[in-house]
Design an enzyme around this catalytic site. Structure first.
Site: not given
Ligand code: CMP
Length: 138
Positions: A10, A50, A113, A116, A127
């Site tokens: 990310k 998302y 975070n 993913h 995805e």
């Protein structure tokens, strides 16, 4: 049980220069890379990726963050890939992640975070298809 999962490094992690260390930990964790690209999502693309979280209070923040800088998207292969990868990255909230996991090592907060990881075989396929054509995976 499928042998593939999907991941993104990310924007927080790419921005802090953790990309190489994270990919190294993924490979040392026994995963092989079947597709990979360095790219940046538009807000629209992040929102689509998302979309399942659309009704959640953190959706706008998530879309803003995920389109704020470059990401690395990848399809990974290993026996029991989805479950084993979630173990390698640790809990969504790094405060709850086990010692030695990628999120414990590199993530700052539940929103930012670091990585993913797909939560099911079905979502891993969806995805992966979001980012990669069949000419881009091996
Ligand atoms: P990820 O595994 O990419 O899947 C959905 C993401 O939403 C999750 O990681 C977090 O980055 C984010 N997320 C989940 N819960 C929260 C929260 N309470 N506040 C902000 N972001 C969240």
């Amino acid at each position: 049980m499928s042998n593939r999962t999907f991941t993104m490094v990310k924007p927080d992690a790419t921005g802090k220069g953790y990309t190489g260390a994270i990919i190294d930990q993924i490979i040392k964790g026994g995963f092989s890379i079947k597709a990979m690209k360095w790219t940046k999502l538009t807000k629209e693309q992040a929102g689509e990726f998302y979309a399942v979280h659309k009704e959640r209070g953190f959706y706008a923040e998530l879309v803003e963050f995920m389109s704020s800088g470059p990401i690395v998207a990848a399809i990974l292969e290993k026996d029991n890939a989805v479950a084993d990868f979630r173990k390698l990255i640790g809990a969504t909230n790094p405060a709850n992640a086990e010692e030695g996991t990628i999120r414990k090592n590199f993530a700052a907060s539940i929103g930012e975070n670091a990585v993913h990881g797909s939560d099911s075989d079905e979502n891993a396929a969806i995805e992966g298809n979001f980012f990669f054509s069949f000419l881009e995976r091996f």
